[in-house]
Design an enzyme around this catalytic site. Sequence first.
Site, PDB file in Angstrom:
ATOM      1  N   GLU A 177       0.885  -1.173   0.000  1.00  0.00           N
ATOM      2  CA  GLU A 177       0.000   0.000   0.000  1.00  0.00           C
ATOM      3  C   GLU A 177       0.916   1.214   0.000  1.00  0.00           C
ATOM      4  OE1 GLU A 177      -3.165   0.671  -0.086  1.00  0.00           O
ATOM      5  OE2 GLU A 177      -4.077  -1.294   0.097  1.00  0.00           O
TER       6      GLU A 177
ATOM      7  N   CYS B   6      -1.868   9.760   2.925  1.00  0.00           N
ATOM      8  CA  CYS B   6      -1.551   9.184   1.610  1.00  0.00           C
ATOM      9  C   CYS B   6      -2.498   9.669   0.524  1.00  0.00           C
ATOM     10  CB  CYS B   6      -1.555   7.661   1.695  1.00  0.00           C
ATOM     11  SG  CYS B   6      -3.116   6.996   2.278  1.00  0.00           S
TER      12      CYS B   6
END
Length: 370
Positions: free
Chosen positions: A210, A244
Amino acid sequence: MTAYTAIVEKQRRFFKSGKTQPIEFRIEQLETMKRMLKENVDKISDAVYKDIHRSKPQAYCYEVSNVIIEIDYMIDNIADWSKPHPVEKTMMTMLDSPMVKKDPLGVVLIITPWNYPINMAFLPLVPAIAAGNTAIIKPSEIAPHCADVIAEMVAKHFDPEVLAVIKGGVNETTELLKERFDHILYTGAPPVGKLIMAAAAKHLTPVTLELGGKCPVIVEKDADIEIAGKRIAWGKWLNCGQTCLAPDYILTTAEVKPKLVAAMKKAVDSFYEGNPKTHDDYARVINDRHFERLSTLLDKTEGTVLMGGERDKSDLYIQPTILDVKATDAFMQDEIFGPVLPIVTIKSLDEALEHIKDGEKPLAAYIFTN
Ligand code: NAD
């Protein structure tokens, strides 16, 4: 045998015993996780505040609540998702009863980042445990108070044969990665992702990465500019830009730009009541290294400051900042991961799309348009 080998071997023995297989066992672990998180909200809030200066009331919202939603969702669906699913017969399997049966993999390593330190440890853990694996969490050393809370909570509520925590930085993680895991879930920056994948390759261990990226925002002239400004400001300056999915940069036309900047200024003013530095809802840059990285970019940029620009190293504070830049600017190379928002002026939607497609794939992309 190293201490790490002993932990992994212990979990593998437990996994091989078949005790993680029954759905009831998995649900019990998920219920324990939920109880543990709820009981420790105050400790979690304190640790997040100490590590990143994020306001205490936000901790439940950004660190705990979505993990609990994930746990409940898993518990509701686990029986259906884990049962064998029949598949269509072919000439080759005409006489059989073909089905896909889902089996847990074994010992899962979860390596986490510091930006949402509790959330990023437990969100990947929920499916790992729900699927019948055992797990080891390696929290980020850059959020040390949160790493301590994770280790303490887990040791108190879980059997180490099912779930263990190994704290440490680069050296410890490098050692840990020499062990054979059955899956590795890594959340963090792409350069480290390459190291994780290389270490996993030695054991042919599958990995889930990720990663981060430069998330673009396109604002078109038919959008509601007030709403666009407010939403971009919220997503960008939450956690001081260290998210993010945060907008990394804006692509818009010369006509829209001044209106959009005015809307973002208005939003920042209202969110932080005129002074982000003294407002509880404005977090800080995580550490000196990241402050220096962002400071170097601010020194290097050839862009014009349209809002903010103030910095204070002693407090790791960088004001919410908007820059008017060219596509070649220092801020347009890598993921910014901080409170600086560059705007690149484009002539058309096609030019914006071409710019995005020329770069690495972003984690998210946003468009405001009617
Ligand atoms: P990082 O890569 O520096 O560190 C993440 C983890 O990797 C830490 O646990 C750290 O100890 C370990 N690590 C660091 N260097 C290592 C090395 N050389 N060898 C082995 N392990 C090492 O990442 P970060 O700075 O903590 O996180 C920020 C990044 O994570 C950003 O790029 C952000 O976009 C991304 N991120 C992505 C998601 C997502 O869901 N996709 C969520 C949060 C953060």
